[in-house]
Design a protein around this motif. Structure first.
Motif, PDB file in Angstrom:
ATOM      1  N   ALA A   7     -26.215 -13.825  -8.485  1.00 19.54           N
ATOM      2  CA  ALA A   7     -26.446 -12.689  -7.596  1.00 19.54           C
ATOM      3  C   ALA A   7     -27.847 -12.737  -7.003  1.00 19.54           C
ATOM      4  CB  ALA A   7     -26.226 -11.381  -8.356  1.00 19.54           C
ATOM      5  N   LEU A   8     -28.831 -13.091  -7.805  1.00 15.13           N
ATOM      6  CA  LEU A   8     -30.209 -13.175  -7.317  1.00 15.13           C
ATOM      7  C   LEU A   8     -30.362 -14.314  -6.310  1.00 15.13           C
ATOM      8  CD1 LEU A   8     -32.968 -11.804  -7.666  1.00 15.13           C
ATOM      9  CD2 LEU A   8     -33.488 -13.526  -9.389  1.00 15.13           C
ATOM     10  N   VAL A   9     -29.759 -15.448  -6.582  1.00 20.87           N
ATOM     11  CA  VAL A   9     -29.820 -16.575  -5.648  1.00 20.87           C
ATOM     12  C   VAL A   9     -29.126 -16.210  -4.338  1.00 20.87           C
ATOM     13  CG1 VAL A   9     -29.018 -18.941  -5.238  1.00 20.87           C
ATOM     14  CG2 VAL A   9     -30.062 -18.341  -7.418  1.00 20.87           C
ATOM     15  N   THR A  10     -28.008 -15.498  -4.433  1.00 18.91           N
ATOM     16  CA  THR A  10     -27.303 -15.061  -3.229  1.00 18.91           C
ATOM     17  C   THR A  10     -28.169 -14.105  -2.413  1.00 18.91           C
ATOM     18  OG1 THR A  10     -25.169 -15.328  -4.321  1.00 18.91           O
ATOM     19  CG2 THR A  10     -25.218 -13.928  -2.361  1.00 18.91           C
ATOM     20  N   LEU A  11     -28.826 -13.170  -3.092  1.00 24.02           N
ATOM     21  CA  LEU A  11     -29.707 -12.238  -2.398  1.00 24.02           C
ATOM     22  C   LEU A  11     -30.826 -12.979  -1.680  1.00 24.02           C
ATOM     23  CD1 LEU A  11     -30.704  -9.322  -1.809  1.00 24.02           C
ATOM     24  CD2 LEU A  11     -32.071  -9.534  -3.897  1.00 24.02           C
ATOM     25  N   PHE A  12     -31.455 -13.921  -2.346  1.00 23.37           N
ATOM     26  CA  PHE A  12     -32.540 -14.664  -1.711  1.00 23.37           C
ATOM     27  C   PHE A  12     -32.023 -15.603  -0.625  1.00 23.37           C
ATOM     28  CE2 PHE A  12     -35.277 -13.440  -5.377  1.00 23.37           C
ATOM     29  CZ  PHE A  12     -36.268 -12.842  -4.616  1.00 23.37           C
ATOM     30  N   SER A  13     -30.803 -16.079  -0.746  1.00 20.67           N
ATOM     31  CA  SER A  13     -30.210 -16.880   0.326  1.00 20.67           C
ATOM     32  C   SER A  13     -30.002 -16.035   1.575  1.00 20.67           C
ATOM     33  CB  SER A  13     -28.877 -17.473  -0.124  1.00 20.67           C
ATOM     34  OG  SER A  13     -29.055 -18.345  -1.201  1.00 20.67           O
ATOM     35  N   ILE A  14     -29.480 -14.829   1.388  1.00 18.17           N
ATOM     36  CA  ILE A  14     -29.280 -13.931   2.525  1.00 18.17           C
ATOM     37  C   ILE A  14     -30.624 -13.551   3.137  1.00 18.17           C
ATOM     38  CG2 ILE A  14     -28.485 -11.613   3.168  1.00 18.17           C
ATOM     39  CD1 ILE A  14     -26.252 -12.028   1.026  1.00 18.17           C
ATOM     40  N   CYS A  15     -31.601 -13.272   2.304  1.00 19.19           N
ATOM     41  CA  CYS A  15     -32.950 -12.953   2.807  1.00 19.19           C
ATOM     42  C   CYS A  15     -33.528 -14.136   3.581  1.00 19.19           C
ATOM     43  CB  CYS A  15     -33.874 -12.569   1.660  1.00 19.19           C
ATOM     44  SG  CYS A  15     -33.504 -10.984   0.913  1.00 19.19           S
ATOM     45  N   SER A  16     -33.306 -15.340   3.105  1.00 15.90           N
ATOM     46  CA  SER A  16     -33.808 -16.536   3.794  1.00 15.90           C
ATOM     47  C   SER A  16     -33.173 -16.674   5.168  1.00 15.90           C
ATOM     48  CB  SER A  16     -33.498 -17.792   2.977  1.00 15.90           C
ATOM     49  OG  SER A  16     -34.127 -17.752   1.742  1.00 15.90           O
ATOM     50  N   ILE A  17     -31.885 -16.408   5.248  1.00 16.32           N
ATOM     51  CA  ILE A  17     -31.190 -16.500   6.532  1.00 16.32           C
ATOM     52  C   ILE A  17     -31.748 -15.487   7.512  1.00 16.32           C
ATOM     53  CG2 ILE A  17     -28.954 -16.130   7.656  1.00 16.32           C
ATOM     54  CD1 ILE A  17     -27.694 -17.322   5.044  1.00 16.32           C
ATOM     55  N   GLY A  45     -36.892 -23.469   5.032  1.00 18.64           N
ATOM     56  CA  GLY A  45     -38.300 -23.273   4.687  1.00 18.64           C
ATOM     57  C   GLY A  45     -38.521 -21.986   3.908  1.00 18.64           C
ATOM     58  N   ALA A  46     -37.869 -20.904   4.342  1.00 17.60           N
ATOM     59  CA  ALA A  46     -37.990 -19.629   3.624  1.00 17.60           C
ATOM     60  C   ALA A  46     -37.395 -19.735   2.227  1.00 17.60           C
ATOM     61  CB  ALA A  46     -37.298 -18.518   4.413  1.00 17.60           C
ATOM     62  N   ILE A  80     -44.036 -13.903   1.731  1.00 11.41           N
ATOM     63  CA  ILE A  80     -44.314 -15.340   1.660  1.00 11.41           C
ATOM     64  C   ILE A  80     -43.176 -16.145   2.284  1.00 11.41           C
ATOM     65  CG2 ILE A  80     -44.628 -17.284   0.069  1.00 11.41           C
ATOM     66  CD1 ILE A  80     -46.228 -15.290  -1.690  1.00 11.41           C
ATOM     67  N   GLY A  81     -41.936 -15.728   2.068  1.00 11.87           N
ATOM     68  CA  GLY A  81     -40.797 -16.398   2.697  1.00 11.87           C
ATOM     69  C   GLY A  81     -40.849 -16.293   4.207  1.00 11.87           C
ATOM     70  N   PHE A  82     -41.261 -15.136   4.719  1.00 16.88           N
ATOM     71  CA  PHE A  82     -41.363 -14.957   6.164  1.00 16.88           C
ATOM     72  C   PHE A  82     -42.474 -15.816   6.742  1.00 16.88           C
ATOM     73  CE2 PHE A  82     -42.723 -12.401   9.942  1.00 16.88           C
ATOM     74  CZ  PHE A  82     -41.601 -12.683  10.715  1.00 16.88           C
ATOM     75  N   VAL A  83     -43.594 -15.878   6.049  1.00 25.00           N
ATOM     76  CA  VAL A  83     -44.697 -16.735   6.510  1.00 25.00           C
ATOM     77  C   VAL A  83     -44.254 -18.199   6.529  1.00 25.00           C
ATOM     78  CG1 VAL A  83     -47.003 -17.588   5.906  1.00 25.00           C
ATOM     79  CG2 VAL A  83     -46.525 -15.141   5.847  1.00 25.00           C
TER      80      VAL A  83
END
Length: 106
Positions: A7-17, A45-46, A80-83
């Motif tokens: 679930a956490l990896v999925t959340l960060f994947s969606i955030c990265s997209i 990169g994110a 940091i992901g956005f940067v």
């Protein structure tokens, strides 16, 4: 791996997209690439920034919140992901602009 980790990896994947899309669209206004091919590198990169900060280095930038049973510095990680996405998109835009000049110049 427990379901909470997925679930956490999925959340960060969606955030990265989302962060990658926002970064590309911001730089497209300044003359960066606009096509579908412009999106994968900033998204990756994110995600790599999330992976490096949270998983490999274990850094926490900002206040931590509990997500799916893990302590995560969500706001700092998103920043940091956005940067990282902006940085990758900027390099990509510079490369496309430089390549375009060479193609136009004799």
């Amino acid at each position: 791996m427990p379901p909470q980790a997925y679930a956490l990896v999925t959340l960060f994947s969606i955030c990265s997209i989302v962060l990658g899309i926002v970064a590309v669209r911001l730089l497209a206004r300044g003359g960066g690439p606009r096509g579908r091919a412009a999106y994968p590198l900033p998204v990756v990169g994110a995600f790599l920034a999330f992976y490096l900060i949270g998983h490999r280095l274990g850094l926490a930038v900002g206040p931590e919140v509990s997500l799916f049973g893990f302590q995560v510095a969500l706001l700092g990680d998103l920043l940091i992901g956005f940067v990282a996405a902006l940085g990758v998109a900027a390099v990509q835009a510079a490369f496309v602009r430089a390549r375009g000049r060479r193609a136009v110049s004799p």
